[in-house]
Design a protein around this motif. Structure first.
Motif, short mmCIF file in Angstrom:
data_model
loop_
_atom_site.label_atom_id
_atom_site.label_comp_id
_atom_site.label_asym_id
_atom_site.label_seq_id
_atom_site.Cartn_x
_atom_site.Cartn_y
_atom_site.Cartn_z
N GLN A 147 0.68 -1.20 0.10
CA GLN A 147 0.00 0.04 -0.03
C GLN A 147 0.72 1.30 -0.08
O GLN A 147 0.48 2.35 0.30
N THR A 148 2.21 1.09 -0.52
CA THR A 148 3.22 2.17 -0.44
C THR A 148 2.65 3.11 -1.66
O THR A 148 3.24 4.69 -1.29
N GLN A 149 1.63 3.16 -2.29
CA GLN A 149 1.41 4.19 -3.38
C GLN A 149 0.15 4.87 -2.83
O GLN A 149 -0.44 5.62 -3.61
N GLN A 150 -0.50 4.37 -1.89
CA GLN A 150 -1.75 4.86 -1.37
C GLN A 150 -1.35 6.17 -0.47
O GLN A 150 -0.25 6.39 0.14
N PRO A 151 -2.24 7.21 -0.60
CA PRO A 151 -2.18 8.33 0.04
C PRO A 151 -2.14 8.21 1.81
O PRO A 151 -2.77 7.29 2.27
N SER A 152 -1.37 9.20 2.46
CA SER A 152 -1.43 8.90 3.91
C SER A 152 -1.72 10.26 4.67
O SER A 152 -1.25 11.20 3.98
N SER A 153 -1.92 10.16 5.84
CA SER A 153 -2.04 11.48 6.70
C SER A 153 -1.01 11.14 7.89
O SER A 153 -0.71 10.04 8.15
N LEU A 154 -0.69 12.42 8.47
CA LEU A 154 0.18 12.46 9.70
C LEU A 154 -0.40 13.50 10.49
O LEU A 154 -0.74 14.67 10.09
N ARG A 155 -0.51 12.91 11.52
CA ARG A 155 -0.85 14.09 12.85
C ARG A 155 0.14 14.39 13.60
O ARG A 155 0.51 13.26 14.28
N LEU A 156 0.52 15.69 13.77
CA LEU A 156 1.79 16.02 14.80
C LEU A 156 0.99 16.35 15.89
O LEU A 156 0.29 17.75 15.90
N VAL A 157 1.08 15.87 17.08
CA VAL A 157 0.59 16.20 18.31
C VAL A 157 1.23 17.23 19.12
O VAL A 157 2.54 17.07 19.41
#
Length: 598
Positions: free
Chosen positions: A126-136
């Protein structure tokens, strides 16, 4: 704006400053129903050495969306497998972060920095899938003023907020380093690009001067490629320490380490110090990589997996050419003078001539062996390997001058670089090992194959003296002025006899840090790690070695008193003529020199 709804979600929390740890949570909306494999890179693009980032994972656990524990199977040093589940998977793990480097992850009380290769487990398949990142944002009141620096896309670009970020795929995710903490922001814009110089670690620098100089350098490099820049937002993320140096390129930023004391201060009133020139050169080098490495790429590193070494003989093109243009850009945009530029080139040539490894390793071999030799240098490196950075820059200069001469100054290496951009980088076509041969022959109509073959595939000397002479520059070969002489100046009080070693002062004597082949020190049997206490019955210091040597006579044999592994030894040292391996470049015809230097 965000292109697609992410299926993979990361969350990063600074969990302990004292323990130097991040907590990471990975949520996979649709894990592989046969069992999801996760992995962490073994190396980071641009730094060709296996670093085994997975060693910094302290603990790892997983649950499904219903709260059931998922037993994780460890497959190898950097891979894990989740059991089959039809629900979302939530993986939590802790990262130890105390590697203060441009390629690592690091936490102290002023900031937290990380590269994605250290932090984000890849979801295999799934490395071609978009991802999100939350910085807390840290909940401590002491850290309430902390900000974020990264060029990763978000709904709040240039706002430096904690919160949501995203990437279109895994390669993008790990190509945006992140800095959280206290830092100064120096913004500027040119050609539609929003730039920010980020300075973390404390300083007393003349920020207005740096802003002006960097703006001019960035504009020059954008103009150099004769096209719209490939980025809209770019950051120079700089970690300042008392004494550090490093840079690593990314898709729209660079991570730098530098000595805060070498940044310009207001009281210097515009003086170009050596330390500031090197800083501008480092920034120039890394920004040039925005085109030449991040988008123009060798075929062996094109979409390369990060689980093991990926060998290429083309690094001389990428780091060598960039090392030529980084300082040349400073000259072309008026940050340094012709004399200052030639002093830099003198030092580059001196470094090459003092490197005995150039007789044993070709520049293409150096590129191929970067993983095991260049990035793992030992005390014998100066005698056994050659740098594809250093020799690559000299090859680039020789190629530039050769193209200018063969084309009656119609073409230059600039045309090769623009061809690389328009026919490779811009259109996503990787380069092959003979790409420079082909461009010079097919696009410029020149036959320089004999020069290129000798420069790349043999250890023959580069005939830079003849090339420079045709552009009004004299190459003056001198003996060293002192044992640390790096070239670039006329030597009026030379070292009369050969020494052949580098050293550092100790409380008594000097510690030997490098010994070059075929020198008096080498033949005397001096070794790296020895403490040289006395020479010719005189106690030595780094400053006194020249005085002692210059009071010898040719052929005289002297006794060296050495402490080796806590044993006292006596070695025999013979005074021999010094080698003419220190270069000074002098302009004898300004008009000819300007036809090259501009």
């Amino acid at each position: 704006m965000q292109a697609a709804k992410p299926n993979i979600h990361y969350q990063v929390t600074l969990s302990s400053i004292a323990g130097h740890t991040f907590d990471v949570k990975l949520t996979i909306d649709k894990p592989n129903i046969s069992g999801q494999v996760l992995s962490l890179p073994a190396w980071i693009p641009g730094s060709y050495m296996i670093r085994d980032f997975a060693k910094n994972i302290i603990s790892i656990a997983a649950k499904d969306d219903a709260g059931n524990t998922l037993t994780i199977e460890k497959l190898d040093k950097q891979s894990w497998k989740l059991p089959p589940t039809a629900k979302k998977a939530h993986v939590t793990y802790q990262i130890y972060a105390y590697d203060l480097s441009v390629r690592g992850a690091y936490i102290n009380d002023e900031y937290a920095f990380f590269n994605g290769t250290n932090m984000f487990l890849a979801v295999e398949g799934q490395t071609q899938q978009p991802s999100s990142l939350r910085l807390v944002k840290p909940d401590s009141a002491k850290l309430a003023h902390w900000q974020v620096a990264t060029t990763m896309p978000s709904h709040h670009p240039l706002s430096h907020q904690f919160g949501e970020y995203w990437a279109n795929n895994y390669d993008e995710l790990i190509d945006h380093p992140v800095l959280m903490g206290e830092f100064d922001i120096i913004p500027f814009s040119t050609s539609g690009v929003q730039f920010e110089l980020i300075l973390a670690g404390g300083h007393q620098a003349d920020m207005a001067r740096i802003q002006q100089d960097l703006s001019i350098i960035c504009q020059h490099q954008i103009d150099f490629f004769s096209d719209q820049p490939p980025v809209k937002h770019y950051q120079f993320i700089t970690l300042l320490t008392d004494n550090a140096f490093g840079g690593l390129e990314h898709i729209s930023s660079t991570a730098l380490m530098y000595s805060r004391k070498d940044l310009p201060s207001p009281y210097q009133q515009g003086k170009m110090t050596d330390g500031y020139q090197v800083f501008l050169s480092l920034c120039s080098h890394e920004f040039f990589h925005t085109w030449h490495v991040k988008r123009i790429k060798p075929e062996e590193l094109f979409e390369a997996s990060l689980d093991s070494e990926k060998y290429t003989e083309q690094l001389w093109i990428y780091e060598g050419f960039t090392s030529y243009y980084d300082d040349l850009s400073l000259l072309r945009c008026g940050r340094i003078t012709q004399d200052e530029y030639l002093k830099i080139m003198s030092k580059n040539l001196t470094r090459l001539l003092c490197n005995k490894g150039r007789f044993k390793q070709t520049i293409t071999e150096s590129s191929f062996d970067a993983w095991t030799k260049f990035y793992k240098q030992d005390e014998g490196a100066v005698n056994n390997i050659v740098s594809y950075y250093n020799k690559g820059a000299v090859v680039a200069m020789c190629l530039d001058l050769s193209i200018r001469l063969a084309s009656n100054k119609q073409y230059s290496l600039d045309d090769v670089m623009r061809h690389l951009w328009f026919n490779h980088g811009k259109v996503n076509v990787a380069t092959h090992p003979t790409v420079i041969h082909d461009i010079v022959r097919e696009s410029l109509g020149l036959d320089l194959s004999d020069f290129l073959d000798a420069a790349l595939y043999s250890t023959e000397e580069l005939h830079f003296e003849n090339l420079l002479s045709q552009f009004g520059v004299d190459v003056i070969n001198q003996v060293k002025d002192n044992i640390d002489d790096k070239g670039g100046n006329i030597n009026k009080e030379p070292l009369l006899y050969d020494f052949g070693a580098l050293c550092a002062d100790k409380e008594i004597g000097v510690a030997i840090t490098q010994v070059s082949e075929f020198t008096s020190a080498y033949e005397a049997g001096l070794q790296v790690g020895d403490v040289l206490i006395a020479m010719n019955n005189w106690q030595v210091s780094k400053a006194s070695i020249k005085h002692i040597i210059n009071n010898l006579t040719l052929g005289q044999t002297s006794e060296l008193i050495v402490l080796r592994d806590k044993k006292l030894k006596k070695l025999s040292f013979e005074a021999k003529p010094t080698q003419h391996d220190t270069i000074y470049l002098n302009i004898n015809n300004p008009q000819l020199a300007t036809s090259w230097l501009g």
